[in-house]
Design a protein around this motif. Structure first.
Motif, mmCIF file in Angstrom:
data_model
loop_
_atom_site.group_PDB
_atom_site.id
_atom_site.type_symbol
_atom_site.label_atom_id
_atom_site.label_comp_id
_atom_site.label_asym_id
_atom_site.label_seq_id
_atom_site.Cartn_x
_atom_site.Cartn_y
_atom_site.Cartn_z
ATOM 1 N N VAL A 22 0.856 -1.185 0.000
ATOM 2 C CA VAL A 22 0.000 0.000 0.000
ATOM 3 C C VAL A 22 0.890 1.233 0.000
ATOM 4 O O VAL A 22 1.767 1.361 0.860
ATOM 5 N N PRO A 23 0.696 2.180 -0.933
ATOM 6 C CA PRO A 23 1.517 3.395 -0.955
ATOM 7 C C PRO A 23 1.342 4.209 0.320
ATOM 8 O O PRO A 23 0.288 4.186 0.955
ATOM 9 N N SER A 24 2.369 4.939 0.697
ATOM 10 C CA SER A 24 2.338 5.755 1.912
ATOM 11 C C SER A 24 2.079 7.225 1.622
ATOM 12 O O SER A 24 2.299 8.089 2.469
ATOM 13 N N THR A 25 1.608 7.538 0.422
ATOM 14 C CA THR A 25 1.315 8.921 0.048
ATOM 15 C C THR A 25 0.015 8.971 -0.747
ATOM 16 O O THR A 25 -0.414 7.968 -1.326
ATOM 17 N N LEU A 26 -0.596 10.150 -0.771
ATOM 18 C CA LEU A 26 -1.758 10.354 -1.626
ATOM 19 C C LEU A 26 -1.283 10.602 -3.058
ATOM 20 O O LEU A 26 -0.262 11.259 -3.268
ATOM 21 N N PRO A 27 -2.012 10.107 -4.051
ATOM 22 C CA PRO A 27 -1.588 10.320 -5.444
ATOM 23 C C PRO A 27 -1.872 11.745 -5.898
ATOM 24 O O PRO A 27 -2.667 12.468 -5.289
ATOM 25 N N ALA A 28 -1.221 12.155 -6.960
ATOM 26 C CA ALA A 28 -1.500 13.461 -7.559
ATOM 27 C C ALA A 28 -2.824 13.390 -8.315
ATOM 28 O O ALA A 28 -3.227 12.311 -8.778
ATOM 29 N N PRO A 29 -3.534 14.502 -8.442
ATOM 30 C CA PRO A 29 -4.795 14.501 -9.201
ATOM 31 C C PRO A 29 -4.580 14.075 -10.651
ATOM 32 O O PRO A 29 -3.547 14.389 -11.249
ATOM 33 N N ILE A 30 -5.552 13.349 -11.181
ATOM 34 C CA ILE A 30 -5.481 12.914 -12.579
ATOM 35 C C ILE A 30 -6.819 13.208 -13.253
ATOM 36 O O ILE A 30 -7.835 13.381 -12.586
ATOM 37 N N MET A 31 -6.806 13.273 -14.552
ATOM 38 C CA MET A 31 -8.048 13.425 -15.312
ATOM 39 C C MET A 31 -8.143 12.278 -16.309
ATOM 40 O O MET A 31 -7.187 12.021 -17.050
ATOM 41 N N PRO A 32 -9.255 11.565 -16.338
ATOM 42 C CA PRO A 32 -9.394 10.450 -17.273
ATOM 43 C C PRO A 32 -9.560 10.947 -18.706
ATOM 44 O O PRO A 32 -9.835 12.123 -18.945
ATOM 45 N N THR A 33 -9.384 10.034 -19.623
ATOM 46 C CA THR A 33 -9.608 10.350 -21.032
ATOM 47 C C THR A 33 -11.101 10.540 -21.282
ATOM 48 O O THR A 33 -11.917 9.667 -20.952
ATOM 49 N N VAL A 34 -11.469 11.695 -21.824
ATOM 50 C CA VAL A 34 -12.887 12.015 -22.032
ATOM 51 C C VAL A 34 -13.160 12.164 -23.522
ATOM 52 O O VAL A 34 -12.575 13.013 -24.203
ATOM 53 N N THR A 35 -14.043 11.300 -24.030
ATOM 54 C CA THR A 35 -14.549 11.415 -25.399
ATOM 55 C C THR A 35 -16.057 11.235 -25.360
ATOM 56 O O THR A 35 -16.609 10.677 -24.402
ATOM 57 N N TRP A 36 -16.732 11.726 -26.388
ATOM 58 C CA TRP A 36 -18.190 11.607 -26.415
ATOM 59 C C TRP A 36 -18.617 10.139 -26.392
ATOM 60 O O TRP A 36 -19.580 9.768 -25.715
ATOM 61 N N GLU A 37 -17.889 9.299 -27.125
ATOM 62 C CA GLU A 37 -18.218 7.882 -27.161
ATOM 63 C C GLU A 37 -18.066 7.256 -25.776
ATOM 64 O O GLU A 37 -18.878 6.442 -25.344
ATOM 65 N N ARG A 38 -17.000 7.655 -25.065
ATOM 66 C CA ARG A 38 -16.755 7.125 -23.720
ATOM 67 C C ARG A 38 -17.849 7.585 -22.757
ATOM 68 O O ARG A 38 -18.318 6.814 -21.925
ATOM 69 N N ILE B 188 -16.757 13.461 -7.341
ATOM 70 C CA ILE B 188 -15.898 14.095 -8.350
ATOM 71 C C ILE B 188 -14.452 14.137 -7.856
ATOM 72 O O ILE B 188 -13.523 13.761 -8.575
ATOM 73 N N ALA B 189 -14.271 14.571 -6.613
ATOM 74 C CA ALA B 189 -12.918 14.663 -6.052
ATOM 75 C C ALA B 189 -12.285 13.287 -5.911
ATOM 76 O O ALA B 189 -11.091 13.109 -6.187
ATOM 77 N N SER B 190 -13.072 12.288 -5.496
ATOM 78 C CA SER B 190 -12.547 10.936 -5.367
ATOM 79 C C SER B 190 -12.058 10.423 -6.707
ATOM 80 O O SER B 190 -10.980 9.824 -6.814
ATOM 81 N N GLY B 191 -12.837 10.656 -7.764
ATOM 82 C CA GLY B 191 -12.421 10.231 -9.100
ATOM 83 C C GLY B 191 -11.162 10.934 -9.559
ATOM 84 O O GLY B 191 -10.247 10.310 -10.133
ATOM 85 N N VAL B 192 -11.071 12.232 -9.302
ATOM 86 C CA VAL B 192 -9.907 13.011 -9.724
ATOM 87 C C VAL B 192 -8.625 12.507 -9.048
ATOM 88 O O VAL B 192 -7.551 12.487 -9.651
ATOM 89 N N PHE B 193 -8.748 12.061 -7.787
ATOM 90 C CA PHE B 193 -7.580 11.555 -7.062
ATOM 91 C C PHE B 193 -7.394 10.041 -7.221
ATOM 92 O O PHE B 193 -6.584 9.442 -6.513
ATOM 93 N N GLY B 194 -8.141 9.429 -8.136
ATOM 94 C CA GLY B 194 -7.947 8.010 -8.396
ATOM 95 C C GLY B 194 -8.636 7.096 -7.409
ATOM 96 O O GLY B 194 -8.246 5.932 -7.254
#
Length: 574
Positions: free
Chosen positions: A245-261, A309-315
């Motif tokens: 288990v990592p000992s740090t919080l991850p950096a914010p990420i943004m998923p790939t967003v397309t209309w089809e997705r 939203i925040a949970s998703g952004v932080f993975g």
């Protein structure tokens, strides 16, 4: 049921005060002393101890890594308490999401889950701003109980792999296919893993019975890790499967967003939003029932949306209010939403300090934790109670349960709600047909022509220590959520409470559920309840579902008989 809508709920204009978080209003109105902080910190620590193994177990059962559950508990848990409309709500990953999250990851990968969680969060924010929180409460009780019990069955079966230590590359998402895969891998049964799981399960059950205040989950998981490490047992652990288990919080990420997705993920995102909304409001209502406080449903939905939203952004994964953890928070003496925020801080501190040690946790012990969670989620007592209800409610319950387990959660909810609506319309048609055959002379016209005058005259007849309330209209799932609200005015509790059912043509299982909760509340205050003027249909349902057998309930034929009986009870209690 005819109940006047409070001014605060009328949609005439946007009322920003409805969205001010409880964390602000509670402190602004009541102040915040060091004694409150001490109580909140202790409650937050207690809940964190319970939530720590649960967060990892739920994430693993959802098809991802344990750190995702911890991230969700930290990020979403903090925001739900900080921004929510409930004083005691504890948020984080819950068992209800395991089925949906596992399915999304299985079909669209973890990146797809992140996008679906963010989309669900946006839906919840919009739902809160549109005041849909008032409508979610109208979901029939058989639908909620049916899909909750169905999810519990799926969670239990999903843990069979780690419970028995089966060697499998992939576990199918479908229920039947999953059972077939487990059966095909039966020769790989690992007795050490089974022994660890049974030992952890036994520890949890024994502690719950004889030392309920101790953190059973944490003790069971920690004890299993110590035993496996000391004796070098060949049991799979978090470290051997996930690398720790990592000992740090991850950096914010943004998923790939397309209309089809977005189009592909719209249905699972809606399911996540629906589950988050329903479970969070159910949890808030349970907290209200335990404390006598009131939550703001639409503010709670907005907070759930922002948290997801925040949970998703932080993975992280999907989050909502957790009923068991919220109840633990209340029992631990929480005073304000700061307790929930502290719970997230304590989990973060544990993650930073104990991350390397978490690698030694056996997966079999986490399977034992989730088996207990599944049993609690099954609500077996309520399920059996609803099976004793009217035929229509039984059909809705079993259809929702079966479709949840065998088909799909979204389909189960849709079919359940549609079935409930059709059955309700049928019942109302029957009730209307019955009323047409009743002579208007047999009913006191004055009671219905001027409700205010009728209520005033009825109140003048009441002996001291007696209260009365007249129910009007069908006591069904749409009105059931308002029943206890309407009866709040009767407290502090009288010695006798008279419920008039003369204007109630029909009762369903959700109505019985709301009525039963009110009657139990009266029983806790030693208040006798007299139910008068029941028609044959309503009396049959109440009798069939055990309401009339409750120790503090009596059924009487007329209102006059109820007054006379109330006088006798008051004299007896004096």
């Amino acid at each position: 049921m005819t109940i006047e809508t409070p001014a605060s709920q009328k949609p005439a204009s946007f009322n920003w005060r409805l969205y001010v978080p409880k964390s602000i209003t509670v402190i602004a109105q009541e102040g915040y002393r060091f004694a409150d902080f001490r109580a909140d910190a202790l409650a937050g620590l207690t809940v964190a101890i319970v939530a720590l193994p649960l967060a990892m177990a739920i994430a693993i059962a959802s098809g991802t890594t344990p750190d995702k559950g911890l991230i969700t508990a930290v990020i979403a848990g903090f925001l739900i308490s900080a921004l929510g409309g409930s004083r005691f709500q504890i948020g984080g990953p819950t068992g209800a999401f395991i089925v949906v999250v596992y399915g999304v990851i299985h079909q669209h990968g973890f990146d797809g889950l992140v996008l679906a969680t963010i989309m669900a969060g946006a839906m919840l924010v919009v739902a809160g701003l549109l005041r849909f929180g008032d409508w979610i409460k109208y979901i029939p009780e058989p639908v909620v109980t049916g899909f909750t019990a169905g999810i519990a069955v799926i969670i239990f079966t999903s843990q069979l792999r780690d419970l028995f230590g089966l060697s499998m590359d992939n576990v199918p998402a479908e229920f039947i296919a999953k059972l077939e895969a487990f059966w095909a891998a039966r020769d790989t049964l690992a007795l050490p893993a089974l022994a660890v799981a049974l030992g952890a399960l036994g520890t949890i059950l024994v502690l719950r019975k004889y030392a309920a205040k101790l953190p059973g989950f944490l003790i069971a998981v920690g004890g299993a890790a110590i035993v496996v490490t000391l004796f070098n047992l060949p049991v799979e652990t978090i470290g051997s499967r996930f690398g720790g288990v990592p000992s740090t919080l991850p950096a914010p990420i943004m998923p790939t967003v397309t209309w089809e997705r977005v189009r592909e993920l719209s249905q699972p995102a809606f399911t996540i939003a629906f589950l988050a909304g329903v479970e969070s409001l159910l949890s808030a209502m349970v907290a209200d029932g335990m404390t006598g406080r009131r939550h703001r449903s639409n503010c709670e939905l907005v907070a759930q949306g922002v948290a997801n939203i925040a949970s998703g952004v932080f993975g992280g994964i999907s989050a909502t209010g957790a009923i068991a953890r919220t109840a633990t928070n209340i029992r631990a003496g929480a005073k304000t939403p700061i307790a929930g925020m502290m719970h997230a801080v304590f989990i973060l501190a544990s993650m930073l300090a104990l991350g390397p040690l978490m690698a030694y946790v056996p997966l079999a012990s986490l399977a034992a934790v989730l088996i207990v969670v599944a049993w609690n989620m099954s609500e077996h007592e309520r399920f059996r109670h609803l099976l004793g209800g009217p035929v229509g409610d039984r059909v809705v319950l079993l259809a929702t349960f079966g479709l949840t387990v065998l088909v799909d959660l979204t389909v189960a909810i849709e079919v359940g709600i549609v079935l409930a609506a059709i059955i309700f319309m049928h019942r109302m048609a029957e009730a209307t047909a019955i009323q047409k055959g009743v002579s208007i002379v047999e009913k006191d016209r004055d009671d219905f022509s001027d409700p205010h005058r009728a209520a005033y005259q009825a109140r003048r007849e009441l002996p001291k220590g007696v209260e009365t309330f007249e129910l009007r209209g069908a006591l069904f799932f749409g009105a059931a959520s308002r029943l206890n609200d309407a009866l709040e005015a009767a407290f502090p509790p009288p010695k006798v409470f008279i419920l008039r059912f003369d204007a109630v043509p029909m009762v369903d299982a959700s109505g019985v559920g709301a009525l039963s909760r009110f009657l139990k509340r009266c029983a806790s205050h030693e208040t006798m309840v007299l139910i008068s003027e029941l028609n044959i249909g309503a009396r049959g349902v109440l009798d069939q579902m055990g309401v009339l057998a409750m120790s503090n309930v009596e059924a009487v034929s007329t209102y006059s008989e109820a007054i006379a009986r109330a006088e006798a009870i008051v004299e007896q209690k004096s």
